[in-house]
Structure formats: structure tokens, C-alpha cells
Design a protein around this motif. Structure first.
Motif, PDB file in Angstrom:
ATOM      1  N   ALA A 349       0.847  -1.204   0.000  1.00 24.20           N
ATOM      2  CA  ALA A 349       0.000   0.000   0.000  1.00 24.20           C
ATOM      3  C   ALA A 349       0.879   1.248   0.000  1.00 24.20           C
ATOM      4  CB  ALA A 349      -0.883  -0.012   1.239  1.00 24.20           C
ATOM      5  N   ASP A 350       0.552   2.195  -0.887  1.00 26.57           N
ATOM      6  CA  ASP A 350       1.281   3.484  -0.865  1.00 26.57           C
ATOM      7  C   ASP A 350       0.967   4.212   0.432  1.00 26.57           C
ATOM      8  OD1 ASP A 350       2.372   2.971  -3.251  1.00 26.57           O
ATOM      9  OD2 ASP A 350       1.090   4.334  -4.427  1.00 26.57           O
ATOM     10  N   ASN A 351      -0.300   4.148   0.811  1.00 24.20           N
ATOM     11  CA  ASN A 351      -0.739   4.816   2.038  1.00 24.20           C
ATOM     12  C   ASN A 351      -1.569   3.805   2.852  1.00 24.20           C
ATOM     13  OD1 ASN A 351      -2.334   6.209   3.944  1.00 24.20           O
ATOM     14  ND2 ASN A 351      -1.948   8.135   2.854  1.00 24.20           N
ATOM     15  N   VAL A 352      -0.973   3.321   3.926  1.00 20.09           N
ATOM     16  CA  VAL A 352      -1.577   2.231   4.686  1.00 20.09           C
ATOM     17  C   VAL A 352      -2.959   2.609   5.228  1.00 20.09           C
ATOM     18  CG1 VAL A 352      -1.316   0.946   6.863  1.00 20.09           C
ATOM     19  CG2 VAL A 352       0.575   1.055   5.240  1.00 20.09           C
ATOM     20  N   GLU A 353      -3.097   3.828   5.737  1.00 16.28           N
ATOM     21  CA  GLU A 353      -4.395   4.213   6.329  1.00 16.28           C
ATOM     22  C   GLU A 353      -5.484   4.301   5.253  1.00 16.28           C
ATOM     23  OE1 GLU A 353      -5.051   3.959   9.437  1.00 16.28           O
ATOM     24  OE2 GLU A 353      -2.945   3.462   9.656  1.00 16.28           O
ATOM     25  N   VAL A 354      -5.129   4.859   4.089  1.00 18.21           N
ATOM     26  CA  VAL A 354      -6.100   4.934   2.987  1.00 18.21           C
ATOM     27  C   VAL A 354      -6.506   3.513   2.570  1.00 18.21           C
ATOM     28  CG1 VAL A 354      -6.372   5.533   0.540  1.00 18.21           C
ATOM     29  CG2 VAL A 354      -5.330   7.181   2.129  1.00 18.21           C
ATOM     30  N   THR A 355      -5.513   2.629   2.460  1.00 26.03           N
ATOM     31  CA  THR A 355      -5.805   1.261   2.025  1.00 26.03           C
ATOM     32  C   THR A 355      -6.658   0.522   3.053  1.00 26.03           C
ATOM     33  OG1 THR A 355      -3.858   1.179   0.634  1.00 26.03           O
ATOM     34  CG2 THR A 355      -4.741  -0.936   1.331  1.00 26.03           C
ATOM     35  N   LYS A 356      -6.432   0.800   4.329  1.00 28.02           N
ATOM     36  CA  LYS A 356      -7.273   0.148   5.351  1.00 28.02           C
ATOM     37  C   LYS A 356      -8.748   0.543   5.157  1.00 28.02           C
ATOM     38  CE  LYS A 356      -4.275  -1.021   9.201  1.00 28.02           C
ATOM     39  NZ  LYS A 356      -3.863  -0.775  10.577  1.00 28.02           N
ATOM     40  N   ALA A 357      -8.967   1.790   4.790  1.00 29.72           N
ATOM     41  CA  ALA A 357     -10.350   2.237   4.544  1.00 29.72           C
ATOM     42  C   ALA A 357     -10.916   1.533   3.306  1.00 29.72           C
ATOM     43  CB  ALA A 357     -10.376   3.758   4.361  1.00 29.72           C
ATOM     44  N   VAL A 358     -10.073   1.361   2.276  1.00 28.93           N
ATOM     45  CA  VAL A 358     -10.510   0.643   1.058  1.00 28.93           C
ATOM     46  C   VAL A 358     -10.856  -0.808   1.409  1.00 28.93           C
ATOM     47  CG1 VAL A 358      -9.747  -0.228  -1.204  1.00 28.93           C
ATOM     48  CG2 VAL A 358      -9.155   2.109  -0.502  1.00 28.93           C
ATOM     49  N   ILE A 359     -10.004  -1.429   2.221  1.00 28.54           N
ATOM     50  CA  ILE A 359     -10.235  -2.828   2.622  1.00 28.54           C
ATOM     51  C   ILE A 359     -11.572  -2.945   3.356  1.00 28.54           C
ATOM     52  CG2 ILE A 359      -9.399  -4.648   4.201  1.00 28.54           C
ATOM     53  CD1 ILE A 359      -6.514  -3.673   3.450  1.00 28.54           C
ATOM     54  N   LYS A 360     -11.826  -2.007   4.256  1.00 24.35           N
ATOM     55  CA  LYS A 360     -13.082  -2.039   5.037  1.00 24.35           C
ATOM     56  C   LYS A 360     -14.290  -1.926   4.093  1.00 24.35           C
ATOM     57  CE  LYS A 360     -15.602  -0.725   8.872  1.00 24.35           C
ATOM     58  NZ  LYS A 360     -16.012  -1.674   9.820  1.00 24.35           N
ATOM     59  N   ALA A 361     -14.163  -1.036   3.104  1.00 22.87           N
ATOM     60  CA  ALA A 361     -15.282  -0.835   2.174  1.00 22.87           C
ATOM     61  C   ALA A 361     -15.514  -2.081   1.306  1.00 22.87           C
ATOM     62  CB  ALA A 361     -14.990   0.378   1.284  1.00 22.87           C
ATOM     63  N   LEU A 362     -14.429  -2.763   0.936  1.00 20.17           N
ATOM     64  CA  LEU A 362     -14.579  -3.897   0.014  1.00 20.17           C
ATOM     65  C   LEU A 362     -14.843  -5.227   0.720  1.00 20.17           C
ATOM     66  CD1 LEU A 362     -11.628  -3.120  -2.443  1.00 20.17           C
ATOM     67  CD2 LEU A 362     -14.071  -2.972  -2.942  1.00 20.17           C
ATOM     68  N   PHE A 363     -14.182  -5.419   1.869  1.00 24.65           N
ATOM     69  CA  PHE A 363     -14.243  -6.740   2.518  1.00 24.65           C
ATOM     70  C   PHE A 363     -14.994  -6.722   3.846  1.00 24.65           C
ATOM     71  CE2 PHE A 363     -10.393  -6.823  -0.124  1.00 24.65           C
ATOM     72  CZ  PHE A 363     -10.542  -8.009  -0.808  1.00 24.65           C
ATOM     73  N   GLY A 364     -15.383  -5.531   4.318  1.00 22.86           N
ATOM     74  CA  GLY A 364     -16.020  -5.452   5.642  1.00 22.86           C
ATOM     75  C   GLY A 364     -14.966  -5.550   6.731  1.00 22.86           C
ATOM     76  N   ASP A 365     -15.384  -6.030   7.913  1.00 23.13           N
ATOM     77  CA  ASP A 365     -14.438  -6.158   9.021  1.00 23.13           C
ATOM     78  C   ASP A 365     -13.469  -7.298   8.738  1.00 23.13           C
ATOM     79  OD1 ASP A 365     -15.445  -4.083  10.524  1.00 23.13           O
ATOM     80  OD2 ASP A 365     -17.032  -5.364  11.371  1.00 23.13           O
ATOM     81  N   VAL A 366     -12.171  -7.027   8.894  1.00 22.91           N
ATOM     82  CA  VAL A 366     -11.155  -8.064   8.668  1.00 22.91           C
ATOM     83  C   VAL A 366     -10.248  -8.150   9.892  1.00 22.91           C
ATOM     84  CG1 VAL A 366     -11.158  -7.707   6.162  1.00 22.91           C
ATOM     85  CG2 VAL A 366      -9.489  -6.479   7.582  1.00 22.91           C
ATOM     86  N   GLU A 367      -9.510  -9.265   9.991  1.00 21.22           N
ATOM     87  CA  GLU A 367      -8.538  -9.412  11.080  1.00 21.22           C
ATOM     88  C   GLU A 367      -7.143  -9.185  10.506  1.00 21.22           C
ATOM     89  OE1 GLU A 367      -8.804 -13.156  13.181  1.00 21.22           O
ATOM     90  OE2 GLU A 367      -6.852 -12.851  14.156  1.00 21.22           O
ATOM     91  N   TYR A 368      -6.424  -8.175  11.021  1.00 19.55           N
ATOM     92  CA  TYR A 368      -5.079  -7.891  10.508  1.00 19.55           C
ATOM     93  C   TYR A 368      -4.058  -8.825  11.145  1.00 19.55           C
ATOM     94  CZ  TYR A 368      -6.657  -3.989   7.813  1.00 19.55           C
ATOM     95  OH  TYR A 368      -7.281  -3.247   6.852  1.00 19.55           O
ATOM     96  N   LEU A 369      -3.110  -9.298  10.333  1.00 22.65           N
ATOM     97  CA  LEU A 369      -2.034 -10.171  10.816  1.00 22.65           C
ATOM     98  C   LEU A 369      -0.737  -9.369  10.840  1.00 22.65           C
ATOM     99  CD1 LEU A 369      -2.730 -13.451   8.783  1.00 22.65           C
ATOM    100  CD2 LEU A 369      -3.952 -12.530  10.753  1.00 22.65           C
ATOM    101  N   SER A 370       0.268  -9.916  11.517  1.00 22.16           N
ATOM    102  CA  SER A 370       1.564  -9.236  11.548  1.00 22.16           C
ATOM    103  C   SER A 370       2.676 -10.259  11.383  1.00 22.16           C
ATOM    104  CB  SER A 370       1.735  -8.494  12.876  1.00 22.16           C
ATOM    105  OG  SER A 370       1.706  -9.431  13.930  1.00 22.16           O
ATOM    106  N   SER A 371       3.833  -9.738  10.988  1.00 27.07           N
ATOM    107  CA  SER A 371       4.996 -10.608  10.823  1.00 27.07           C
ATOM    108  C   SER A 371       6.227  -9.816  11.238  1.00 27.07           C
ATOM    109  CB  SER A 371       5.059 -11.058   9.366  1.00 27.07           C
ATOM    110  OG  SER A 371       6.345 -10.969   8.856  1.00 27.07           O
TER     111      SER A 371
END
Ligand code: HSE
Length: 413
Positions: A349-371
Motif C-alpha cells: 500500500a502506498d498509504n496504509v491508512e487509505v488502504t485500510k479504509a478501502v479494505i473495510k469498504a470492500l471486505f467489511g471487518d477483517v482481522e489484521y495479521l503481523s509478521s
């Protein structure tokens, strides 16, 4: 005295002869009559073999010998096997095979010939090597309607994924080691592209649901796109990535079926199946989940299944009424765009916060993972359950400088 012929003296054929003679006395007690291998068919010469006098090169010698009642086909492939097996059944001889390609491609036809001739066509070794699974499904679980089958059906890919998960090894290096250890073929395409697992889930689905499932009608993906990055995100989700073949009963007498890498939560019995081991989960409407685990390949485990089938064929020479399915139309298989599951998705993502909003709009609530090695511009998340069609549509709409790097389905077993 029951006389047997073995077609093919490769790894499984020589293992079959070895197990047969090692345990002959015991096998005869179980069969209720003396047994012997009269012929071994192979194009090669084995002058130093203790069984040198049994080798023949002409299949007709076996076919035309009325003493031979059981023919064991362990050549593999379709080129010679199909003709030999069909002729043997038509001649009224029972056939035992380890050949998954043959059963997946021609099972309905060969079972019908066996029924017509009142002989048996047995193939316990075609799925799961030494793991009993064919007989358990049709004989031990016959009180159940089977709702679902899911399995780790290929030892080579499970070995590769285990190396990636445990040792952080890349796909190519893990494949090279699998080849050195003799697990993967020189041309590993059938294993790593999911073709071998596809043949096996087709056999299991045909048996469980009663209609032939042809490999060409099954959505099949291998493990070549699974990356170490994906593997590393799984720690934060308490899960493992496995190559799964699965088939489930759907409404309206349809089934969903596919082979693909899948995220499996650690609490599932399938998540703990490592190295070259296989496991098959069968979900019956009376039993709930039953899991079969063991060595899915190898000379002696596979020979164990072949020799057991030989004894069964001698003991029960009439056609098995429960080991059967009929031919089918593709319509019985639901198109894969209707397959439903959650998805793990990794994107940059170029802009993580913008992409998180896109993800919410497209997929609804999601669970974020980390590595641990997660780049600042990367997101990985797990969606809720969606259809394949809706998931792909949503992935296509990911925008605003974000790019999908990978997607793996999440299954719940
Ligand atoms: N190539 C197969 C596997 C052999 O790796 O599982 C057994 O079918």
C-alpha cells in the motif's frame, strides 16, 4: 490356490512382491487358501532376482492363463495400464491397482465392467499410500451420509511446506531437497501443481458422493505461489499453510470441490501433519470428524495397501457392492466461483491508512495479521467467509496505490 500376477516391478511392484512373500503364511490364513504370485510383468530383465522365473514381457501370457484370478497393476500412468486393466476385468479377473491416474480418469467405466463380470476392482493404494481410506469410506462409514472430505493428499508438497514453515527455507531449495530424498519426481509438476492431489480427491469424492468426479472439472492450484512471507504471517494467526484437497456436499445434490493451498488453524488436526505424512478428514453425519493419518507414499506403505487388496480380492471374489460409483455429468459439480471460504490477503500500500479504509469498504471487518519482517508498506489480513466470485471482485477493486501480493483461502476443519 489363488494365483496372482503383478504388472510392473518398480518401487511399488517390488514392494508388493516383498511384502507378499514376507507375510505369505499369514496372508494365506487370512485368505483361507494358498496364494502365490505366478507372474511379474516388466519390460526389463531381472536375472539376479529371486523371482527371476516369474518374469514375463507379454501381457497376453497372463491374460490367457485361466489360473490367474487376481491381477495387480502397479505400472502407473494410463498408456499401458488402462488397456491391461480393462482386458483383465473383461476376462473375468479381479484387479488391484495403486494407480490414481487410472482410477481418477476411468474409475466409473472400470467399476462398471467389474460389476458386469462379477469381479472386483480394488484401489486402496491409490489414495494415501498405506493409510486405509477407501475401505473405511465405503465399508466402515457406510452408515453415514458423508458431508465433507478434506485431506493433505500429497507427501512431496507437504514436505516442501514443512521445510518452509519450520526452517524458513525457500520453495526452490525445499523442492531440491525433496528430489534428493526421492520424494519428488525429477519432473515434480504433478506434485507441486496439485495434479496428484486432484486425482486423489476425485477418487475420494467419487466414492463418497456416488458419482464420478473427473479431474478436468476440479479447480486445481499447486503451492508454487506460496511465499515465505505468507508463511511468516501465519504465526500471528496461529495457523499453517497446507495443500488441501477438499470436497463438500452442497444443497441440491451438488458438490463443491477443489485443490489449493489453504490456511488451516493450529487447532485443526490437519495443521499438525508434517513432512511426507498425509491425513484425510472425513465428516460423517453420524460420526462427526474422523481423521486418517499415516505415510501417504513409499514402497512398503503403498505395498501394504496393495497386498491387503489382493487378499480381499481372493476372499471376496464377487463384486463389492459398496465400492462403487456411477458415471456423471459435470453439472453435479458446483462452479468454483460459488465456493465459499474466508481469505488471507497480503498487499502493498502506498498509504496504509487509505488502504485500510478501502479494505473495510470492500471486505467489511477483517482481522489484521503481523509478521516480524513486515515491511511498513505491507498489510496482511483475513476476511470473513465470502464466495469466490465476491472475493475476486473485491480484490480487483483494490485501488488507491494498493497492490495484491497474494491470496490464500482459509478453511475451517
Ligand atoms: N508423489 C506422490 C506424493 C506419491 O508425493 O504424495 C504418492 O502418491
Amino acid at each position: 490356490m489363488a494365483k496372482i500376477a503383478v504388472l510392473g516391478y518398480g518401487v511399488v511392484g517390488s514392494g508388493t512382491v516383498e511384502v507378499f512373500y514376507k507375510n505369505k503364511e499369514n496372508l494365506e490364513k487370512k485368505a483361507g487358501e494358498p496364494l502365490d504370485i505366478k507372474y511379474i510383468l516388466d519390460v526389463r530383465d531381472f536375472p539376479d532376482s529371486p523371482y527371476a522365473d516369474k518374469f514375463v514381457k507379454d501381457f497376453d501370457v497372463i491374460l490367457n492363463d485361466p489360473e490367474v484370478s487376481v491381477i495387480t497393476e502397479v505400472i502407473g500412468g494410463l498408456k499401458f495400464s488402462y488397456g491391461y486393466v480393462k482386458s483383465a476385468l473383461e476376462a473375468g479377473k479381479s484387479v488391484v491397482t495403486s494407480n490414481k491416474e487410472l482410477v481418477a480418469a476411468k474409475g466409473a467405466e472400470l467399476l462398471a465392467i467389474a460389476k458386469e463380470k462379477n469381479v472386483n476392482f480394488f484401489f486402496e493404494a491409490s489414495v494415501g499410500g498405506g493409510i486405509p481410506i477407501i475401505k473405511p469410506i465405503h465399508a466402515c462409514l457406510e452408515a453415514n451420509e458423508i458431508d465433507e472430505i478434506a485431506g493433505i493428499l500429497n507427501g512431496t508438497t507437504n514436505f516442501i511446506l514443512t521445510k518452509m514453515i519450520r526452517d524458513g527455507m525457500g520453495f526452490e531449495e525445499a523442492l531440491r531437497i525433496a528430489q534428493e530424498l526421492g520424494y519428488a519426481e525429477h519432473d515434480p509438476t504433478a506434485d507441486v501443481e496439485g495434479i496428484d492431489a486432484c486425482r486423489k480427491i476425485c477418487i475420494l469424492a467419487s466414492l463418497a458422493f456416488g458419482k464420478h468426479v473427473y479431474p478436468d472439472n476440479v479447480h486445481t492450484e499447486g503451492i508454487t505461489k506460496v511465499t515465505l512471507e505468507d508463511v511468516e504471517y501465519m504465526d500471528s494467526f496461529d495457523a499453517k499453510i497446507k495443500l488441501i484437497g477438499c470436497a463438500r456436499r452442497e444443497d441440491g445434490n451438488e458438490i463443491s470441490i477443489g485443490v489449493f493451498p489453504a490456511v488451516i488453524k493450529d487447532e485443526s488436526q490437519l495443521a499438525g501433519v508434517n513432512d511426507v505424512f498425509n491425513a484425510i478428514l472425513v465428516r460423517g453425519d453420524a460420526t462427526g470428524d474422523v481423521v486418517f493419518y499415516g505415510k501417504g507414499a513409499g514402497k512398503l506403505p503403498t505395498a501394504s495397501a496393495v497386498v491387503s487388496d489382493i487378499v480381499s480380492a481372493v476372499k471376496h471374489s464377487d463384486t463389492s457392492r459398496s465400492l462403487t460409483w456411477t458415471d456423471s455429468e459435470q453439472s453435479f459439480i458446483r462452479t468454483f466461483d460459488r465456493f465459499t471460504c474466508a481469505s488471507y490477503i497480503r498487499l502493498s500500500a502506498d498509504n496504509v491508512e487509505v488502504t485500510k479504509a478501502v479494505i473495510k469498504a470492500l471486505f467489511g471487518d477483517v482481522e489484521y495479521l503481523s509478521s516480524k519482517k513486515q515491511p511498513d508498506n505491507e498489510l496482511a489480513f483475513v476476511t470473513g467467509v465470502m464466495s469466490e466470485k465476491d472475493t475476486l471482485n473485491a480484490c480487483e477493486k483494490v485501488s488507491d496505490g494498493a497492490k495484491i501480493l497474494g491470496r490464500i483461502r482459509v478453511l475451517d476443519y
